[in-house]
Design a protein around this motif. Structure first.
Motif, PDB file in Angstrom:
ATOM      1  N   HIS A  72      -9.722   1.771   1.415  1.00 59.62           N
ATOM      2  CA  HIS A  72      -9.203   2.574   2.540  1.00 59.62           C
ATOM      3  C   HIS A  72     -10.376   2.670   3.516  1.00 59.62           C
ATOM      4  CE1 HIS A  72      -5.851   4.005   0.055  1.00 59.62           C
ATOM      5  NE2 HIS A  72      -5.379   4.683   1.076  1.00 59.62           N
ATOM      6  N   LYS A 103      -0.562   3.433  -5.951  1.00 59.66           N
ATOM      7  CA  LYS A 103      -1.915   3.887  -6.287  1.00 59.66           C
ATOM      8  C   LYS A 103      -1.863   5.188  -7.085  1.00 59.66           C
ATOM      9  CE  LYS A 103      -3.289   2.174  -1.751  1.00 59.66           C
ATOM     10  NZ  LYS A 103      -3.906   0.897  -2.081  1.00 59.66           N
ATOM     11  N   HIS A 148       0.863  -1.196   0.000  1.00 55.29           N
ATOM     12  CA  HIS A 148       0.000   0.000   0.000  1.00 55.29           C
ATOM     13  C   HIS A 148       0.892   1.235   0.000  1.00 55.29           C
ATOM     14  CE1 HIS A 148      -3.717   2.189   1.891  1.00 55.29           C
ATOM     15  NE2 HIS A 148      -2.861   3.089   1.432  1.00 55.29           N
ATOM     16  N   ASP A 165       2.218   2.789   3.385  1.00 56.29           N
ATOM     17  CA  ASP A 165       1.318   3.869   2.936  1.00 56.29           C
ATOM     18  C   ASP A 165       2.127   5.066   2.455  1.00 56.29           C
ATOM     19  OD1 ASP A 165      -1.051   5.098   2.295  1.00 56.29           O
ATOM     20  OD2 ASP A 165      -1.550   5.713   4.331  1.00 56.29           O
ATOM     21  N   HIS A 215       1.483   5.351  -2.053  1.00 57.08           N
ATOM     22  CA  HIS A 215       1.055   6.400  -2.993  1.00 57.08           C
ATOM     23  C   HIS A 215       2.342   7.062  -3.485  1.00 57.08           C
ATOM     24  CE1 HIS A 215      -3.142   6.501  -1.095  1.00 57.08           C
ATOM     25  NE2 HIS A 215      -2.432   5.956  -0.117  1.00 57.08           N
ATOM     26  N   HIS A 247      -5.916   0.359   6.603  1.00 55.45           N
ATOM     27  CA  HIS A 247      -5.988   1.371   7.683  1.00 55.45           C
ATOM     28  C   HIS A 247      -6.611   0.758   8.936  1.00 55.45           C
ATOM     29  CE1 HIS A 247      -4.440   5.186   6.205  1.00 55.45           C
ATOM     30  NE2 HIS A 247      -4.978   4.906   5.034  1.00 55.45           N
TER      31      HIS A 247
HETATM   32 FE    FE Z   1      -3.290   5.115   1.577  1.00 54.59          FE
END
Ligand code: FE
Ligand code: NIG
Length: 415
Positions: free
Chosen positions: A251, A150, A81, A325, A83, A274
């Motif tokens: 999420h 992502k 996960h 994340d 970004h 999360h």
């Molecule tokens: Fe995220």
């Protein structure tokens, strides 16, 4: 044919699962450690794994042999996960938070995700790739050999496609195994502030079919939370994604208990991520649906938010993964050992559980645990050596990089 032998590894942490997709409950503590182990890799795949008294197959003349005594070895980390494709940075918000502003207050004032959207819309695909490449290489140097990335900082057709094409090209050009997730539903773009349903329609009726047709993403994700996408809006988007053959991620329950995990269970998502505010009923739903709970210790740490109930999830039999994340707002770190440290110090996970969560179970969160996430014959040979006395030392001695050798698909990487 190319062979690589790593011999005399002081501790080989195999995380072997003998074919199981994930490890759960007490199984998460079973790391399958072999002392003084050797590993033979052929053509990028683990061919043989053994202890000091096992006899290995004959080596070819040109085999590379590495002495790994005084090192430990783990499967390459899977960061399921992130970004990591973005432009700009948000150290100003970091400073504002230090003075007492909350993440949500900053977002309401036009900062947060939308500030990165402004920078990412302006950047060319070439610039985004240049930034992302540096990050992927640094992640490799910290032991991460598979990364999910992502979209979600474009929030219009052109910019979301730009991000996904960038991710697709990185997947072809980089050593790292890269998995793409479409997160057009990351926030409502300013143009749709007063017509949220129209943005959901745009995602569902235009962007998703186009992305599906071009095969630009393996997964679709939605930020289903208070102030973002409602359960109903998320369902409309994710059902369409499923129809198009994409895997589903959510999420969920980050800012408030908002029903995201229950939706993930209902739609048989691959993962719910999360979960800082997940309730007991939703924990049972995840367990029954076999959804991987992907916890993000770095976010709670960096935003000083509450932590996800890792202990309850593991004890309930939910397969738990941890990921970074990595993003410019809620976790500006991609160090998986640091995530393991936080999981152990703040979430009640044991070092063994944290390792399983960062390897096998994380691979399962990408539907890749038959290929990556453990050191077993037949699997792709992603293996990393560390200069530490034993595997517990890795999360214990935090804030420094202990990597000594990185092998991706059987090749030793030099930086
Ligand atoms: Fe995220
Ligand atoms: O996973 N929760 C939503 N999105 C990201 C944060 C993105 C950002 O702040 O830029 C997350 O934490």
């Amino acid at each position: 044919m190319h062979q690589l032998m790593l011999k005399n590894i002081a501790q080989l942490v195999t995380v072997r699962s003998n074919g199981a997709r994930v490890k759960t409950a007490a199984g998460m503590r079973d790391l399958g450690v072999i002392e003084n182990a050797s590993v033979l890799i052929e053509d990028g795949v683990f061919l043989w794994i053994g202890g000091p008294n096992d006899k290995h197959p004959a080596l070819s003349e040109d085999a590379t042999v590495v002495d790994a005594s005084e090192k430990i070895a783990l499967p390459g980390f899977v960061d399921s996960h992130t970004h990591l494709v973005f432009a700009g940075s948000r150290e100003d918000e970091f400073a504002m938070r230090a003075e007492g502003k909350t993440y949500q207050q900053i977002a309401e004032q036009g900062g947060g995700i939308l500030s990165t959207v402004r920078a990412t819309r302006q950047a060319s695909k070439h610039d985004l790739k240049r930034l992302a490449r540096v990050r992927l290489d640094a992640m490799l140097q910290h032991g991460t050999t598979t990364v999910e990335i992502k979209s979600g900082y474009g929030l219009d057709e052109e910019s979301e496609i730009k991000m996904l094409e960038c991710i697709q090209e990185l997947a072809k050009e980089q050593y790292t195994t890269v998995v793409a997730t479409f997160l057009g539903a990351h926030a409502f773009p300013p143009e749709f502030r007063n017509s949220r349903e129209a943005y959901v329609d745009l995602l569902r009726d235009r962007m998703l079919p186009y992305i599906g047709k071009r095969g630009l993403a393996q997964f679709c994700d939605v930020f289903c939370d208070a102030g973002y996408f409602s359960v109903e809006q998320s369902r409309r988007i994710l059902e369409k994604a499923r129809e198009l053959g994409l895997g589903i991620k959510v999420h969920a329950d980050e800012l408030a208990p908002s029903g995201g995990s229950a939706l993930a269970a209902e739609l048989r998502a691959v993962s719910a991520d999360h979960l800082e505010h997940i309730d007991e009923a939703s924990i049972a739903l995840l367990k029954n649906a076999g959804v991987v709970a992907t916890l993000l210790p770095g976010v709670s740490f960096f935003l000083n938010h509450s932590y996800a109930p890792a202990r309850q999830l593991i004890d309930a039999g939910v397969p738990v993964a941890i990921a970074s994340d990595f993003n410019p707002g809620s976790c500006m770190s991609f160090s998986m050992p640091l995530m393991m440290t936080i999981a152990c110090t703040h979430m009640g996970m044991t070092p063994e559980e944290a390792i399983t969560a960062s390897t096998l179970n994380a691979a399962a969160a990408l539907n890749l645990s038959q290929v990556y996430g453990s050191i077993e014959t037949g699997k792709k040979a992603d293996i990393v050596l560390y200069d530490v006395p034993n595997y517990r030392y890795l999360a214990y001695h935090f804030g420094t990089n202990h990597v000594s050798l990185i092998v991706k698909h059987g090749t030793i990487l030099e930086f």
